[in-house]
Scaffold this motif. Structure first.
Motif, PDB file in Angstrom:
ATOM      1  N   GLN A 182      25.889 -50.994  44.410  1.00 14.31           N
ATOM      2  CA  GLN A 182      25.585 -49.875  43.237  1.00 14.31           C
ATOM      3  C   GLN A 182      24.172 -50.277  42.624  1.00 14.31           C
ATOM      4  O   GLN A 182      24.238 -51.476  42.177  1.00 14.31           O
ATOM      5  CB  GLN A 182      26.518 -50.069  42.204  1.00 14.31           C
ATOM      6  N   VAL A 183      23.302 -49.443  42.756  1.00 12.64           N
ATOM      7  CA  VAL A 183      21.744 -49.733  42.393  1.00 12.64           C
ATOM      8  C   VAL A 183      21.681 -50.169  41.023  1.00 12.64           C
ATOM      9  O   VAL A 183      20.769 -50.845  40.517  1.00 12.64           O
ATOM     10  CB  VAL A 183      21.072 -48.553  42.852  1.00 12.64           C
ATOM     11  N   LYS A 184      22.379 -49.334  39.983  1.00 13.94           N
ATOM     12  CA  LYS A 184      22.296 -49.304  38.544  1.00 13.94           C
ATOM     13  C   LYS A 184      22.559 -50.775  37.934  1.00 13.94           C
ATOM     14  O   LYS A 184      22.146 -51.055  36.962  1.00 13.94           O
ATOM     15  CB  LYS A 184      22.914 -48.259  37.953  1.00 13.94           C
ATOM     16  N   ALA A 185      23.403 -51.512  38.653  1.00 13.81           N
ATOM     17  CA  ALA A 185      24.242 -52.513  38.024  1.00 13.81           C
ATOM     18  C   ALA A 185      23.243 -53.789  37.667  1.00 13.81           C
ATOM     19  O   ALA A 185      23.544 -54.034  36.461  1.00 13.81           O
ATOM     20  CB  ALA A 185      25.031 -53.023  39.199  1.00 13.81           C
ATOM     21  N   LEU A 186      22.389 -54.060  38.450  1.00 14.97           N
ATOM     22  CA  LEU A 186      21.465 -55.198  37.922  1.00 14.97           C
ATOM     23  C   LEU A 186      19.896 -54.753  37.831  1.00 14.97           C
ATOM     24  O   LEU A 186      19.096 -55.566  37.364  1.00 14.97           O
ATOM     25  CB  LEU A 186      21.481 -56.423  39.059  1.00 14.97           C
ATOM     26  N   LYS A 187      19.581 -53.498  37.945  1.00 12.09           N
ATOM     27  CA  LYS A 187      18.217 -52.886  38.101  1.00 12.09           C
ATOM     28  C   LYS A 187      17.643 -53.413  36.474  1.00 12.09           C
ATOM     29  O   LYS A 187      16.537 -53.531  36.405  1.00 12.09           O
ATOM     30  CB  LYS A 187      18.345 -51.425  38.365  1.00 12.09           C
ATOM     31  N   SER A 188      18.207 -53.168  35.562  1.00 13.94           N
ATOM     32  CA  SER A 188      17.782 -53.283  34.274  1.00 13.94           C
ATOM     33  C   SER A 188      17.575 -54.899  33.953  1.00 13.94           C
ATOM     34  O   SER A 188      16.726 -55.264  32.884  1.00 13.94           O
ATOM     35  CB  SER A 188      18.935 -52.868  32.959  1.00 13.94           C
ATOM     36  N   TRP A 189      17.949 -55.780  34.848  1.00 10.98           N
ATOM     37  CA  TRP A 189      17.704 -57.112  34.862  1.00 10.98           C
ATOM     38  C   TRP A 189      16.704 -57.435  35.713  1.00 10.98           C
ATOM     39  O   TRP A 189      16.585 -58.748  36.248  1.00 10.98           O
ATOM     40  CB  TRP A 189      19.011 -57.851  34.994  1.00 10.98           C
ATOM     41  N   GLY A 190      16.370 -56.421  36.281  1.00 15.51           N
ATOM     42  CA  GLY A 190      15.226 -57.052  37.413  1.00 15.51           C
ATOM     43  C   GLY A 190      15.653 -57.006  38.777  1.00 15.51           C
ATOM     44  O   GLY A 190      14.561 -57.669  39.674  1.00 15.51           O
ATOM     45  N   VAL A 191      16.731 -56.559  39.403  1.00 16.20           N
ATOM     46  CA  VAL A 191      17.141 -56.923  40.590  1.00 16.20           C
ATOM     47  C   VAL A 191      17.557 -55.303  41.009  1.00 16.20           C
ATOM     48  O   VAL A 191      18.477 -55.127  40.602  1.00 16.20           O
ATOM     49  CB  VAL A 191      18.285 -57.864  40.702  1.00 16.20           C
ATOM     50  N   LYS A 224      30.963 -59.273  31.513  1.00 19.10           N
ATOM     51  CA  LYS A 224      29.784 -58.095  31.808  1.00 19.10           C
ATOM     52  C   LYS A 224      29.038 -58.652  32.808  1.00 19.10           C
ATOM     53  O   LYS A 224      28.567 -57.887  33.636  1.00 19.10           O
ATOM     54  CB  LYS A 224      29.035 -57.918  30.492  1.00 19.10           C
ATOM     55  N   ALA A 225      28.632 -59.754  32.821  1.00 22.63           N
ATOM     56  CA  ALA A 225      27.483 -60.310  33.896  1.00 22.63           C
ATOM     57  C   ALA A 225      28.393 -60.230  35.264  1.00 22.63           C
ATOM     58  O   ALA A 225      27.716 -59.839  36.242  1.00 22.63           O
ATOM     59  CB  ALA A 225      27.305 -61.719  33.475  1.00 22.63           C
ATOM     60  N   TYR A 226      29.585 -60.643  35.058  1.00 24.92           N
ATOM     61  CA  TYR A 226      30.576 -60.675  36.409  1.00 24.92           C
ATOM     62  C   TYR A 226      30.562 -59.218  36.895  1.00 24.92           C
ATOM     63  O   TYR A 226      30.221 -59.121  38.210  1.00 24.92           O
ATOM     64  CB  TYR A 226      31.949 -61.036  36.251  1.00 24.92           C
ATOM     65  N   GLU A 227      30.917 -58.310  35.839  1.00 19.08           N
ATOM     66  CA  GLU A 227      30.985 -56.780  36.386  1.00 19.08           C
ATOM     67  C   GLU A 227      29.691 -56.233  37.235  1.00 19.08           C
ATOM     68  O   GLU A 227      29.543 -55.531  38.269  1.00 19.08           O
ATOM     69  CB  GLU A 227      31.265 -56.127  35.407  1.00 19.08           C
ATOM     70  N   LYS A 228      28.602 -56.849  36.559  1.00 22.20           N
ATOM     71  CA  LYS A 228      27.325 -56.210  37.140  1.00 22.20           C
ATOM     72  C   LYS A 228      26.989 -56.765  38.470  1.00 22.20           C
ATOM     73  O   LYS A 228      26.582 -56.325  39.425  1.00 22.20           O
ATOM     74  CB  LYS A 228      26.226 -56.766  36.295  1.00 22.20           C
ATOM     75  N   LEU A 229      27.322 -58.040  38.469  1.00 19.50           N
ATOM     76  CA  LEU A 229      27.062 -58.770  39.856  1.00 19.50           C
ATOM     77  C   LEU A 229      28.129 -58.248  41.026  1.00 19.50           C
ATOM     78  O   LEU A 229      27.663 -57.867  42.093  1.00 19.50           O
ATOM     79  CB  LEU A 229      27.278 -60.227  39.737  1.00 19.50           C
ATOM     80  N   GLN A 230      29.260 -57.943  40.532  1.00 20.50           N
ATOM     81  CA  GLN A 230      30.280 -57.389  41.549  1.00 20.50           C
ATOM     82  C   GLN A 230      29.701 -56.108  41.926  1.00 20.50           C
ATOM     83  O   GLN A 230      30.038 -55.709  43.306  1.00 20.50           O
ATOM     84  CB  GLN A 230      31.644 -57.343  40.871  1.00 20.50           C
ATOM     85  N   SER A 231      29.339 -55.326  41.357  1.00 24.03           N
ATOM     86  CA  SER A 231      28.879 -54.120  41.613  1.00 24.03           C
ATOM     87  C   SER A 231      27.417 -53.900  42.366  1.00 24.03           C
ATOM     88  O   SER A 231      27.315 -53.223  43.444  1.00 24.03           O
ATOM     89  CB  SER A 231      28.647 -53.123  40.380  1.00 24.03           C
ATOM     90  N   ALA A 232      26.689 -54.860  41.913  1.00 25.47           N
ATOM     91  CA  ALA A 232      25.492 -54.943  42.854  1.00 25.47           C
ATOM     92  C   ALA A 232      25.822 -55.512  44.147  1.00 25.47           C
ATOM     93  O   ALA A 232      25.251 -55.172  45.122  1.00 25.47           O
ATOM     94  CB  ALA A 232      24.426 -56.051  42.218  1.00 25.47           C
ATOM     95  N   MET A 233      26.781 -56.319  44.271  1.00 21.45           N
ATOM     96  CA  MET A 233      27.374 -56.775  45.735  1.00 21.45           C
ATOM     97  C   MET A 233      27.978 -55.677  46.482  1.00 21.45           C
ATOM     98  O   MET A 233      27.916 -55.816  47.513  1.00 21.45           O
ATOM     99  CB  MET A 233      28.242 -58.080  45.609  1.00 21.45           C
ATOM    100  N   SER A 234      28.372 -54.842  45.805  1.00 24.82           N
ATOM    101  CA  SER A 234      29.092 -53.539  46.387  1.00 24.82           C
ATOM    102  C   SER A 234      28.052 -52.379  46.384  1.00 24.82           C
ATOM    103  O   SER A 234      28.258 -51.467  47.229  1.00 24.82           O
ATOM    104  CB  SER A 234      30.020 -53.055  45.501  1.00 24.82           C
TER     105      SER A 234
END
Length: 203
Positions: A113-122, A101-111
C-alpha cells in the motif's frame, strides 16, 4: 469477597491479563520452533527499552504471519519479523506516534500500500520497486516476480530507506515523549500482574 473479585475481573486488570495470554498464544503459533529465541529477545528489549512485551509479541507474531503467508521460509521470516518489530518502535519514537500506528503503517507498506509510509519518506509504489529491483540486478518484470520476492524487496527497501531512523528509541529513551511511553507500558504491566493474581484467586 468473591463478588468483589468477580466485579474486578471485568475491569482492565483482568482484560490486560487475558490479552497477554492471547498475544502469547499468537506468538507461539506463528513463531513455532523459533518461539523461545524470539521470546528471549523480546524480554531483553523489554528490559533495555521499557516496552511492553505483550505489544512486541503482537507485532512480531503478526509480521511473522504476514511473511509466512508470502511463502518466505521460517528462518528468513523470523529475522524479518524481528527487524520490522524493532523498526515499529523506532518509527514510533521518531515521529512521536503510538507504536500501533507505526505497526499499521509498516504492515500496510509490506502489503504494497503506497500511502502507508509515503509521508515518512518511504515510497513503495510499483515504479519505485521496479527501479529498486533493477538496481539490485533483477531484470525480470515486477509482475513476474513471486509475491515472496516482492515482499522481500519491499522489506529490504524499507530498511534501506529508514537506516538513519533505526535505533532511535534507544538513542532517545530520556526524552519526555519516550519517558511517558515507558511509564504507560510499566503501568500496563502492573495492571496485568494484578489481573494474573485475580485469575488465580477465582479459579
Amino acid at each position: 469477597i468473591s463478588a468483589t473479585l468477580l466485579g474486578i475481573t471485568g475491569s482492565k486488570f483482568f482484560q490486560n491479563s487475558s490479552a497477554y495470554i492471547e498475544s502469547l498464544n499468537l506468538f507461539h503459533v506463528t513463531m513455532r520452533e523459533g518461539t523461545k529465541a524470539a521470546y528471549d529477545n523480546a524480554e531483553a528489549v523489554q528490559s533495555a527499552m521499557g516496552i511492553d512485551i505483550k505489544d512486541w509479541m503482537d507485532y512480531q507474531g503478526k509480521f511473522q504471519n504476514l511473511a509466512s503467508g508470502y511463502g518466505i521460509v521460517s528462518e528468513k521470516a523470523s529475522v524479518m519479523s524481528k527487524n520490522l518489530t524493532q523498526l515499529t518502535y523506532d518509527l514510533s519514537s521518531v515521529f512521536n506516534v503510538d507504536p500501533v500506528k507505526a505497526y499499521e503503517k509498516l504492515q500496510s507498506a509490506m502489503s504494497g500500500q503506497v500511502k502507508a509510509l509515503k509521508s515518512w519518506g518511504v515510497d513503495v509504489s510499483v515504479a519505485s520497486m521496479k527501479q529498486y529491483a533493477l538496481n539490485k540486478g533483477i531484470k525480470e518484470s515486477w509482475t513476474s516476480l513471486s509475491v515472496g520476492t516482492q515482499a522481500m524487496l519491499r522489506y529490504n527497501y524499507i530498511l534501506e530507506k529508514t537506516t538513519a531512523l533505526q535505533g532511535d528509541l534507544g538513542r532517545t529513551l530520556q526524552t519526555p515523549a519516550n519517558a511517558v511511553r515507558i511509564l504507560k507500558a510499566q503501568f500496563t504491566q502492573f495492571e496485568r500482574a494484578i489481573g494474573n493474581i485475580l485469575s488465580l484467586l477465582i479459579t
